[in-house]
Design a protein around this motif. Sequence first.
Motif, PDB file in Angstrom:
ATOM      1  N   SER A 189      -2.899  -1.252   7.544  1.00  0.00           N
ATOM      2  CA  SER A 189      -2.251  -0.428   8.434  1.00  0.00           C
ATOM      3  C   SER A 189      -0.806  -0.894   8.644  1.00  0.00           C
ATOM      4  N   GLU A 190      -0.543  -1.964   8.493  1.00  0.00           N
ATOM      5  CA  GLU A 190       0.903  -2.498   8.721  1.00  0.00           C
ATOM      6  C   GLU A 190       1.653  -2.213   7.156  1.00  0.00           C
ATOM      7  N   GLN A 240       1.173   0.227   5.183  1.00  0.00           N
ATOM      8  CA  GLN A 240       1.203   1.356   4.894  1.00  0.00           C
ATOM      9  C   GLN A 240       2.310   2.084   5.684  1.00  0.00           C
ATOM     10  N   LYS A 241       2.949   1.251   6.592  1.00  0.00           N
ATOM     11  CA  LYS A 241       3.940   1.696   7.399  1.00  0.00           C
ATOM     12  C   LYS A 241       5.466   1.723   6.289  1.00  0.00           C
ATOM     13  N   ASP A 242       5.272   0.901   5.171  1.00  0.00           N
ATOM     14  CA  ASP A 242       6.548   0.614   4.416  1.00  0.00           C
ATOM     15  C   ASP A 242       6.688   1.966   3.644  1.00  0.00           C
ATOM     16  N   ALA A 254       4.604  -6.762   6.589  1.00  0.00           N
ATOM     17  CA  ALA A 254       3.428  -6.463   7.241  1.00  0.00           C
ATOM     18  C   ALA A 254       2.817  -7.793   7.835  1.00  0.00           C
TER      19      ALA A 254
END
Length: 91
Positions: free
Chosen positions: A30-31, A33-35, A71
Amino acid sequence: MNITVLELSEDKVKIALIGQGHTFMNALISEIQKDPTVDVANYVIEFQFSDPVLTVTTYDKKDPVAPIIAACTRISAACNDLLKDVASVKK
């Protein structure tokens, strides 16, 4: 945490994370994929008791390890904040 790098190129990395399960891996994915440089971030646990294999690919041949480090740093900071909050309630 022990890791084994299974594959590393300029825009793809595959890492086995020894002893981890779905809970940590879901938070990590989840973290990651924020990039905005990340094309694909996923993991596979082939068998019930096997170690997960994380795969991250990036756009434009960006470093695939950098989003993992970022992340993990964000997850660690969130955990530290939670620990402080819990400690203040306990007093």
